[in-house]
Enzyme design. Structure first.
Site, PDB file in Angstrom:
ATOM      1  N   TYR A 271      -7.569  -6.994  -4.837  1.00 27.14           N
ATOM      2  CA  TYR A 271      -7.227  -6.013  -3.802  1.00 27.14           C
ATOM      3  C   TYR A 271      -8.491  -5.651  -3.035  1.00 27.14           C
ATOM      4  CZ  TYR A 271      -2.657  -5.352  -6.084  1.00 27.14           C
ATOM      5  OH  TYR A 271      -1.404  -5.539  -6.606  1.00 27.14           O
ATOM      6  N   GLU A 272      -8.303  -5.277  -1.743  1.00 29.25           N
ATOM      7  CA  GLU A 272      -9.469  -5.070  -0.883  1.00 29.25           C
ATOM      8  C   GLU A 272     -10.308  -3.858  -1.289  1.00 29.25           C
ATOM      9  OE1 GLU A 272      -7.326  -5.012   2.747  1.00 29.25           O
ATOM     10  OE2 GLU A 272      -6.944  -2.882   2.686  1.00 29.25           O
ATOM     11  N   SER A 273      -9.782  -3.042  -2.196  1.00 29.35           N
ATOM     12  CA  SER A 273     -10.581  -1.936  -2.709  1.00 29.35           C
ATOM     13  C   SER A 273     -11.721  -2.430  -3.596  1.00 29.35           C
ATOM     14  CB  SER A 273      -9.687  -0.980  -3.507  1.00 29.35           C
ATOM     15  OG  SER A 273      -8.986  -1.693  -4.509  1.00 29.35           O
TER      16      SER A 273
END
Lengths: 273, 271
Positions: free
Chosen positions: B70-72
């Protein structure tokens, strides 16, 4: 060395009308208490910078604090639109909002350049999209070694960066962990900085995966327990997903938004530990 | 392919049975299951919402080793339930590694290290370009959408891209109002000209069927219809003259174990 002072005082010292302000925290550790204090102090004409504006910028925009927004994804994660942001762009309410729009990779790299003392960052990004047509701060650049065409974005150096962290010690050294986003880069890129923390402790214990920001790169630290709600602070709270879903109905309508802000922000005082 | 009287025949002459009525699953469940099946293993950069649900279903069924990113900055997240946001605590708590946002984009996505990018869309066009920015003119939009997020670079740099989006004339347009993420641009050769190193969209999964780019023209053509869906209906839901691929097939309906795993993820409700 950072001074540890009450939140209202820190915001008054650091955030002025017309400033560029970056409140960062990627879903996690979003500095809501500080954002609410900016709203209470009635700041105007701010350039707000944030990868994911989230509800906090929906609130700042809806309350008329912003003139300009630099961002890369302006939604309510997993829920839908930010209605105050949409209303400002589509209907200029409560005021026109200029937007400077990027991708996540672009803003992340612009902060890295800002923290690194460079004038711009280079990345593989934006190529073929319509973003460079509308965003003047995205330009092609040719690699001087290979001739390859890449993309440049100028450094972001905010007047003020504000982030939330789990804890600080009395000297203003700050420790944060979990999803740490671009907070380190935002603080190091900014001229002035404020870190709100869940608690101020005597001594920082090591924590796996923690990022430590030494007090000498921070201007002020303020204790703000629960200050990331409805975002969260790993180890202290969990994300209030119910509130993120409830916000959709609250913010959809101008009157219900203003009523909510009045009850939950304007008539409340910043925590004064 | 013709479709009448609840039965249809594929171009290969094979008889396709329409689904039992009433169906024991929803169109969204069929879409999510079909999307999950396309993820076979390796690593997947996951967008929030429908992509995240399908990627988590794949990990719960046939692809337990699928690495969800995930881009987090959470690499190898293993959530029990699909997260509401890309930064829910469960993603960090269960990840193999949590890195900063500049690092996830620069060290992990940009060099082409990630096999599949899994995206949603507000609009998608015949060349699989995606719009998540505005409906209408940029300066005076009819609808201001959230914007780019990580999608432009996911679409550029992942080994390939899978898109999941409900099919309607509003979403499936001839040309998107705004190119947020590039599919095949204006046609063959554009990705190479732009220096986009991934192969681009290989599969678009909808609630009606599955589309893939034609190997010569790069235009999206229909390769599968979900059970009970006619070609006419898919065409009516598409804003360009949708072609059927040679050998158009019917999607295998969701198996019991796939539906059970999906409903466990969505809290027992039909999504």
């Amino acid at each position: 060395m950072a001074t540890v002072i009450p939140l209202a005082e820190a915001v008054a010292n650091l955030v002025h009308d017309g400033d560029s302000v970056a409140l960062e925290g990627f879903t996690h550790l979003i500095p809501y208490a500080a954002g609410h204090e900016i709203i209470r102090q009635g700041r105007r004409d701010l350039t707000l910078i944030r990868m994911t504006p989230d509800l906090i910028y929906d609130q700042l925009i809806g309350m008329g604090c912003a003139r300009r927004l630099i961002f890369s994804w302006g939604g309510n994660p997993g829920v839908g639109s930010l209605h105050r942001f949409r209303d400002a762009v589509q209907n200029r309410w409560p005021a026109p909002l200029e937007v400077e729009e990027h991708s996540h990779a672009g803003i992340a790299n612009a902060y890295v350049a800002g923290a690194s003392g460079l004038p711009f960052a280079v990345l593989r990004g934006y190529r073929g999209t319509d973003l460079p047509v509308h965003t003047a701060t995205v330009k092609p650049i040719t690699c001087p070694f290979t001739g390859e065409e890449l993309t440049a974005v100028p450094a972001i150096n905010p007047d003020v960066a504000i982030v939330h962290a789990q804890r600080a010690d009395r000297h203003g050294n700050v420790q944060l962990w979990g999803i740490t986003g671009v907070q380190k880069e935002a603080v190091l890129a900014a001229r002035r900085s404020l870190v709100t923390v869940e608690e101020v402790v005597e001594e920082l214990e090591p924590h796996p995966g923690a990022v430590t920001l030494p007090g000498w790169v921070i201007t002020h630290v303020s204790e703000a327990p629960g200050g990331s709600h409805p975002s969260y602070s790993a180890g202290y709270s969990v994300r209030d997903n119910d509130f993120y879903q409830a916000w959709d109905a609250i913010a959809r309508d101008r009157e219900s938004f203003l009523t909510w802000m009045d009850e939950h922000v304007l008539t409340r005082e910043a925590a004064r530990p | 392919m013709t479709a009448s009287g609840g039965q249809s025949t594929s171009t290969s002459g094979e008889l396709l049975m329409s689904a039992p009525s009433p169906q024991s699953y929803t169109a969204d469940e069929m879409m999510t299951v079909a999307a999950a099946r396309r993820l076979r293993g390796g690593s997947c950069f996951v967008g929030i919402g429908l992509p995240s649900l399908a990627a988590n279903l794949a990990r719960r069924t046939h692809a337990p080793d699928l690495v969800l990113i995930y881009e987090s900055g959470t690499i190898g997240a293993k959530p029990d339930l699909p997260p509401l946001s890309i930064g829910d605590g469960v993603l960090a708590d269960t990840a193999d590694s949590v890195v900063s946002v500049p690092e996830i984009f620069n060290y992990w996505l940009q060099p082409g290290r990630i096999d599949v990018g899994f995206l949603g869309a507000a609009q998608i066009d015949r060349y699989a370009n995606i719009n998540t920015t505005v409906i209408g003119p940029y300066e005076d939009p009819k609808v201001r959408l959230p914007g780019a997020g990580g999608a432009p670079e996911i679409a550029a740099s992942c080994g390939e891209v899978t898109v999941i989006v409900r099919q309607s004339p509003r979403a499936f347009v001839d040309r998107v109002d705004f190119v947020t993420s590039v599919g095949f641009g204006s046609g063959p050769g554009d990705r190479e000209r732009l220096g986009l190193r991934g192969r681009g969209p290989r599969t678009v999964i909808t609630d009606l069927g599955i589309l893939e780019p034609d190997p010569v023209t790069c235009e999206l053509v229909l390769t599968h219809l979900h059970p009970g869906v006619t070609l006419e209906r898919a065409r009516a839901a598409t804003g360009w003259e949708l072609a059927a691929a040679p050998g158009l097939r019917e999607t295998e309906p969701p198996a019991d174990h796939e539906l059970a795993a999906l409903r466990a993820l969505t809290g027992g409700h039909r999504s």
